[in-house]
Motif scaffolding. Structure first.
Motif, PDB file in Angstrom:
ATOM      1  N   UNK A 580       0.881  -1.290   0.369  1.00 19.33           N
ATOM      2  CA  UNK A 580       0.310   0.445   0.163  1.00 19.33           C
ATOM      3  C   UNK A 580       0.908   0.890   0.077  1.00 19.33           C
ATOM      4  N   UNK A 581       1.911   1.108   0.593  1.00 21.39           N
ATOM      5  CA  UNK A 581       3.001   2.445   1.058  1.00 21.39           C
ATOM      6  C   UNK A 581       3.334   2.528  -0.614  1.00 21.39           C
ATOM      7  N   UNK A 582       4.138   1.385  -1.170  1.00 26.98           N
ATOM      8  CA  UNK A 582       4.484   1.902  -2.430  1.00 26.98           C
ATOM      9  C   UNK A 582       3.652   2.455  -3.671  1.00 26.98           C
ATOM     10  N   UNK A 583       2.448   1.926  -2.917  1.00 22.28           N
ATOM     11  CA  UNK A 583       1.658   2.125  -3.904  1.00 22.28           C
ATOM     12  C   UNK A 583       0.653   3.594  -4.331  1.00 22.28           C
ATOM     13  N   UNK A 586       3.996   5.834  -5.091  1.00 21.27           N
ATOM     14  CA  UNK A 586       3.681   5.660  -7.085  1.00 21.27           C
ATOM     15  C   UNK A 586       2.989   6.354  -7.752  1.00 21.27           C
ATOM     16  N   UNK A 587       1.794   6.107  -7.080  1.00 22.60           N
ATOM     17  CA  UNK A 587       0.601   7.501  -7.413  1.00 22.60           C
ATOM     18  C   UNK A 587       0.677   9.035  -6.935  1.00 22.60           C
ATOM     19  N   UNK A 588       1.982   9.032  -6.688  1.00 25.63           N
ATOM     20  CA  UNK A 588       1.929  10.604  -6.151  1.00 25.63           C
ATOM     21  C   UNK A 588       1.205  11.143  -5.452  1.00 25.63           C
ATOM     22  N   UNK A 589       0.907  10.359  -4.248  1.00 27.14           N
ATOM     23  CA  UNK A 589      -0.012  11.166  -2.704  1.00 27.14           C
ATOM     24  C   UNK A 589       1.097  11.065  -1.471  1.00 27.14           C
ATOM     25  N   UNK A 590       0.695  11.655  -1.024  1.00 26.78           N
ATOM     26  CA  UNK A 590       1.851  12.310   0.499  1.00 26.78           C
ATOM     27  C   UNK A 590       1.346  10.779   1.194  1.00 26.78           C
ATOM     28  N   UNK A 591       2.538  10.108   0.539  1.00 22.60           N
ATOM     29  CA  UNK A 591       2.489   8.688   1.473  1.00 22.60           C
ATOM     30  C   UNK A 591       3.367   8.581   2.923  1.00 22.60           C
ATOM     31  N   UNK A 753      -6.699  11.348   3.854  1.00 19.65           N
ATOM     32  CA  UNK A 753      -5.818  12.294   4.755  1.00 19.65           C
ATOM     33  C   UNK A 753      -4.314  12.151   3.347  1.00 19.65           C
ATOM     34  N   UNK A 754      -4.435  11.505   2.702  1.00 23.06           N
ATOM     35  CA  UNK A 754      -2.848  12.126   1.718  1.00 23.06           C
ATOM     36  C   UNK A 754      -3.369  12.500  -0.029  1.00 23.06           C
ATOM     37  N   UNK A 755      -4.596  12.550   0.099  1.00 20.71           N
ATOM     38  CA  UNK A 755      -4.700  13.156  -1.248  1.00 20.71           C
ATOM     39  C   UNK A 755      -5.064  14.682  -1.427  1.00 20.71           C
ATOM     40  N   UNK A 756      -3.780  15.609  -1.917  1.00 25.28           N
ATOM     41  CA  UNK A 756      -4.395  17.100  -1.705  1.00 25.28           C
ATOM     42  C   UNK A 756      -5.810  17.640  -1.544  1.00 25.28           C
ATOM     43  N   UNK A 757      -5.933  18.377  -1.036  1.00 25.27           N
ATOM     44  CA  UNK A 757      -7.534  19.122  -0.287  1.00 25.27           C
ATOM     45  C   UNK A 757      -7.430  19.890  -2.281  1.00 25.27           C
ATOM     46  N   UNK A 758      -9.213  19.652  -2.699  1.00 20.72           N
ATOM     47  CA  UNK A 758      -8.977  19.942  -3.722  1.00 20.72           C
ATOM     48  C   UNK A 758      -9.815  21.753  -3.931  1.00 20.72           C
ATOM     49  N   UNK A 759      -9.151  22.590  -4.543  1.00 17.22           N
ATOM     50  CA  UNK A 759      -9.790  23.497  -3.758  1.00 17.22           C
ATOM     51  C   UNK A 759     -10.665  24.427  -4.913  1.00 17.22           C
ATOM     52  N   UNK A 760     -12.097  24.551  -4.506  1.00 15.40           N
ATOM     53  CA  UNK A 760     -13.131  24.535  -5.173  1.00 15.40           C
ATOM     54  C   UNK A 760     -13.373  26.632  -5.910  1.00 15.40           C
TER      55      UNK A 760
END
Length: 760
Positions: A580-583, A586-591, A753-760
C-alpha cells in the motif's frame, strides 16, 4: 623521373620525421611481441616454413619439454626428441607447410626425461621479412586431462549413488540389497572390487556378507581369518580401524603402507588403493563398505565426500530394514519410554471400559501434562528432556503397579487408566495426593535434582463418554481448560468441548480466510500535535468474514497465535502494508510510513529478521515506509534476543516502536540498550492523565524520559480535547486515537489524509 644517387644521398642526410616515428613504432611493437613471447604461459615454436628449421622457442616450451634453448635452435622439428618420438612427425610438418593452420587437440609428446605429456598444438603461418614463418602454439593439457578424468570418475560415483538409492527403494531383502550394491559399485563405479562386511559382536569379528569383483583368494582369506576388533592399533586390519574410529580409512598406496594386513595379497590381486567407509547406524559402526582400485592415489577429498554419502545411504537401508522387523513394536509402543502409545492405549482403555460396563461401575481417565517441559528442553537440551520423560514413565509405572495402565500420548503428556472408580470414593483427594507425591519426587537431570509439577484433566466413564475415543477427547478438553485457568486439575464439563468445537470451527474458517484473501488492513492516522498533519499510520488487521461481516482482531488473533497461523497472517500484513505504501508513493500521494504490529510468536521465530529483509527487499523505498510496533511486554520476555533481532532489523532502515509502553516494567538500563526509535504511551496512562495529578505526572515522566533517549513519543487512545491539550503542553510529538480518526479502510484513508485538498 628517377633521382640521382647524389639526390638520394642528400635526402637521406635530412632527418625524415615520419620515417623516424615509424621506425620507433616498429621497434616498440617488436619489443612488446618479444615480452609476450618470453612470458607466455603456452609454448611457442617458430619454424622456417621452407626447411622445417626451428628459428626460435620460448622459455615455457623449453621448461615443459626439458630441452635447452640451444637444443632447439637450428634443428628441424623432427630432430628434437619430443617430436622425433612421434610417429609421422614429418607428415605433420608437411601439413603445416601446406595448410599453415593445423590443430591437434590431444598430441602425445614425451619430455627429455621420458615423461608423457599431452598437448594442444595449433599452428598459423605468416610472412616476416620475406620469410614464411610457422608459429606453433603448444598448450599443456595434462591438468585438463586429469580434470576430465576426475569428472568422468565423479560422474560414475554419482551413477552409483543413484543406482543404489533406487535399490534401497525397491529392495526389502538385506542380502539382495548388499549383493546388488557391490555389483553396482564395480559395474558403474569402475572399482576393481567392492565388499560389504558387518560386525558380529558375539564373535568380535567383521564378516564379509557381499562382494563383487573380488579376487577369490583374497575373499577366502577375509572369510577364513577373523578380523578381530580389539584395542585400536595401526597394524589392525583396515576394516577394524574404520569401525574403531567410526571414520573412513583411505590408503592410496597399499604397497608402501607398512601397517596393512594382507598387503601381499592385495598386490597379487592388482589392487593399489583402498577406501573403507564405516556404516553408521544410531551412532554405532555396524559394518563397512570397502572399495578397491587398481590405480595409486585413486581416492581424493571430492569423491570421498560422495562415497561417504554412499555409505550413509547403505547405512540408512540397514537401519530401515532393521526397523521393518520392529514394526509391530513401534506400532504400539513409545520407543523413548517403552510405554504404550496412543493406539495401544485406546485399545486397552476400550477393554477396561467394557469391563466397567459389565460390572456396572465407573472408570476414570487421567491426562497428565508436565509443566514447563519446553523450558527444560530449550535450556538443557533435548537429551535432558528425554531423560526426564523416561524417569516420569518409571515413576508412573512404579506408583500404579501396572505398566499396562500408563501410556505416553504426546511430547510431554501421559495417560493413566483407573479401571475402577468407587462412586462414593474421594477421587479429588486421590488426585491431590498423587500430584503432591509427584511434586515431592526429585528427578535427576545432568547430576542436578529437579522438582516437576503437573496439570491433570479428568474424564469419567460413563458420565463423560461411553467409548475410549470420546473419553480421551473429553479428558484433553479438561486438561486444556485447566492450563488456561491455571488450575492444578479439572474434571470434564460439557461446556469445555463446546468451547473447543467452537474454536476448532473458527480455526477452520481462519485457514479459509487466508486462502480466500478475506483479511483487510484498516489504517489509523497519527497526527503531529504542533502542525496537525498526518505523520504516519498504524495498520490494524480486520477479518471480512462472509458469515458475520467485519470482525475485530480481539476475536481471532488469539486463535491465530494458538494455531501458528499468525506467522502467515503476520507475513501477509507486513507485505500488504508495504504494498500500500509503495502504491501511494507511485501514485504521487503524500505517502506516510505504516506501523505494523508484531506478534510475540513472530519475534521469537528464528527466521523473522530474514523475513523482514525479504519483505522490504521488493523496493529501495520499502524500508522507509514501514515501522514495526512491538509491545513492551514482548520485548522484555527475552531482552537480549530482542536487542539482537531489533538491532538487525533497524540496520535495514526500518524504524522500531515500543507499543503499550508502561505495561512491561522495563528498566532504564534496558531502555537505553534497546534499538528503538519511537515510544507509544499506553492508552490506560492517557486516560488516567486527566483523572488524577499522579496520572499526569506519570505521563510527563514517560515523555521526559523518552526525550532523554532521543525517542519520538506517540500517545495512544486520545479521545478528548483535554487530553490533546495536556499532551501538547507536555511536549508529546504525536497522538493517535478517536479524537482524530478511527481506523478506516485503505481507500478512505487515501482520500481523507493523503490526497491534496481540492480547492473550488
Amino acid at each position: 623521373m628517377k633521382s640521382t644517387a647524389a639526390q638520394d644521398a642528400a635526402r637521406m642526410s635530412v632527418p625524415d620525421a615520419a620515417g623516424s616515428r615509424a621506425l620507433k613504432a616498429l621497434q616498440a611493437s617488436e619489443s612488446r611481441y618479444r615480452r609476450l613471447f618470453e612470458t607466455a604461459q603456452d609454448g611457442i615454436l617458430l619454424l622456417n616454413a621452407e626447411n622445417a628449421q626451428i628459428e626460435d622457442v620460448n622459455p615455457f616450451l623449453t621448461k615443459l619439454l626439458g630441452y635447452t634453448h640451444a637444443e632447439f635452435l637450428g634443428k628441424k622439428i623432427w630432430e628434437v626428441g619430443s617430436f622425433a618420438d612421434m610417429e609421422h612427425s614429418k607428415d605433420m610438418f608437411a601439413a603445416l607447410q601446406t595448410r599453415g593452420y593445423v590443430r591437434y587437440d590431444d598430441l602425445p609428446l614425451k619430455t627429455k626425461s621420458g615423461t608423457a605429456v599431452a598437448v594442444e598444438f595449433v599452428s598459423n603461418s605468416y610472412l616476416c621479412d620475406g620469410l614464411t614463418v610457422i608459429q606453433c602454439n603448444v598448450r599443456d593439457m595434462t591438468a585438463r586431462q586429469q580434470d576430465r578424468a576426475r569428472i568422468a570418475y565423479l560422474n560414475r560415483v554419482y551413477a552409483v549413488l543413484s543406482a543404489i538409492n533406487s535399490l534401497i527403494v525397491r529392495v526389502s531383502d538385506r542380502d539382495t540389497l548388499f549383493r546388488r550394491a557391490c555389483t553396482v559399485a564395480v559395474d558403474k563405479g569402475g572399482f576393481q572390487m567392492a565388499v560389504i562386511a558387518l560386525v558380529d559382536h558375539a564373535q568380535m569379528q567383521v564378516v564379509p556378507v557381499a562382494s563383487a569383483g573380488v579376487d577369490e583368494k583374497l575373499l577366502c582369506l577375509l572369510k577364513d581369518r577373523f578380523v578381530l576388533i580389539e584395542e585400536p592399533a595401526m597394524d589392525n586390519p583396515i576394516m577394524a580401524r574404520a569401525i574403531q574410529r567410526k571414520e573412513a580409512v583411505v590408503i592410496n598406496d597399499l604397497q608402501s603402507e607398512p601397517h596393512v594386513a594382507f598387503a601381499s595379497y592385495y598386490g597379487q590381486a592388482g589392487i593399489q588403493s583402498v577406501a573403507v567407509l564405516p556404516l553408521i547406524v544410531a551412532q554405532d559402526a555396524v559394518g563397512v563398505l570397502a572399495l578397491y582400485a587398481r590405480e595409486r592415489e585413486f581416492f581424493h577429498a571430492e569423491e570421498l565426500g560422495l562415497l561417504t554419502e554412499l555409505a550413509g545411504d547403505i547405512a540408512f537401508a540397514i537401519d530401515h530394514i532393521g526397523k521393518q522387523e520392529r514394526l509391530d513394536y513401534l506400532a504400539f509402543y513409545d520407543v523413548l519410554t517403552g510405554l504404550a502409545n496412543r493406539n495401544l492405549f485406546l485399545e486397552r482403555l476400550a477393554l477396561y471400559l467394557r469391563s466397567a460396563a459389565s460390572a456396572d461401575h465407573q472408570a476414570g481417565l487421567f491426562l497428565i501434562d508436565l509443566e514447563r517441559f519446553r523450558n527444560i528442553n530449550d535450556s538443557l537440551g533435548r537429551p535432558a528432556g528425554d531423560a526426564l520423560l523416561r524417569q516420569v514413565a518409571d515413576w508412573l509405572k512404579r506408583n500404579l503397579g501396572d505398566a499396562s495402565l500408563v501410556a505416553r500420548l504426546g511430547s510431554d503428556q501421559f495417560g493413566v487408566i483407573l479401571p475402577q472408580v468407587q462412586r462414593d470414593g474421594d477421587l479429588t483427594r486421590l488426585i491431590e495426593r498423587t500430584m503432591d507425591r509427584f511434586l515431592a519426587h526429585p528427578f535427576r537431570i545432568n547430576d542436578e535434582q529437579f522438582r516437576v509439577s503437573i496439570k491433570v484433566g479428568v474424564a469419567l466413564f460413563p458420565d463423560d463418554g461411553v467409548d475410549a475415543d470420546i473419553l480421551l477427547r473429553n479428558a484433553e478438553a479438561a486438561l486444556k481448560k485447566a492450563k488456561l485457568r491455571g488450575e492444578k486439575f479439572l474434571f470434564y464439563e460439557r461446556t469445555m468441548t463446546d468451547a473447543v468445537a467452537g474454536k476448532f470451527s473458527l480455526e477452520n474458517r481462519l485457514r479459509h480466510a487466508l486462502d480466500n484473501q478475506e483479511f483487510v488492513l484498516h489504517y489509523q492516522p497519527k497526527m503531529n500535535l504542533v502542525t496537525g498533519k498526518v505523520t504516519s499510520a498504524e495498520a490494524l488487521i480486520r477479518w471480512n468474514d462472509p458469515r458475520t461481516g467485519l470482525m475485530a482482531p480481539g476475536r481471532f488473533i488469539p486463535v491465530l497465535e494458538e494455531t501458528g497461523l499468525i506467522h502467515e497472517v503476520g507475513r501477509w500484513a507486513l507485505n500488504q502494508a508495504i504494498g500500500d505504501y509503495l502504491r501511494w508513493r507511485s501514485a504521487g500521494l503524500a505517502a506516510v510510513p505504516i506501523g505494523v504490529n508484531v506478534s510475540p510468536l513472530q519475534l521469537r521465530k528464528r527466521g523473522f529478521v530474514a523475513e523482514v529483509g525479504r519483505a522490504i527487499g521488493v523496493d529501495l523505498h520499502a524500508a522507509a515506509g514501514v515501522e514495526l510496533e512491538i509491545t513492551e511486554n514482548l520485548i522484555m520476555e527475552d531482552v537480549n534476543h530482542s536487542i539482537d533481532s531489533l538491532g538487525s532489523i533497524r540496520a535495514m532502515g526500518v524504524r522500531i516502536a515500543i507499543d503499550d509502553f508502561g505495561t512491561g516494567f522495563s528498566s532504564l538500563a534496558y531502555l537505553a540498550r534497546l534499538p528503538v526509535d519511537i515510544l507509544k504511551i499506553d492508552r490506560a496512562f492517557v486516560t488516567e492523565m486527566t483523572a488524577s495529578p499522579q496520572g499526569l505526572a506519570l505521563v510527563s515522566t514517560i515523555i521526559d524520559m523518552a526525550h532523554a533517549f532521543n525517542l519520538l513519543v506517540v500517545a495512544e487512545g486520545v479521545e478528548t480535547d483535554e487530553q490533546s491539550r495536556l499532551l501538547r503542553l507536555l511536549r508529546c510529538e504525536e497522538l493517535q486515537g478517536f479524537l482524530f480518526s478511527k481506523p478506516v479502510p485503505a481507500g478512505v484513508f487515501e482520500d481523507r489524509f493523503l490526497r491534496p485538498v481540492q480547492v473550488t
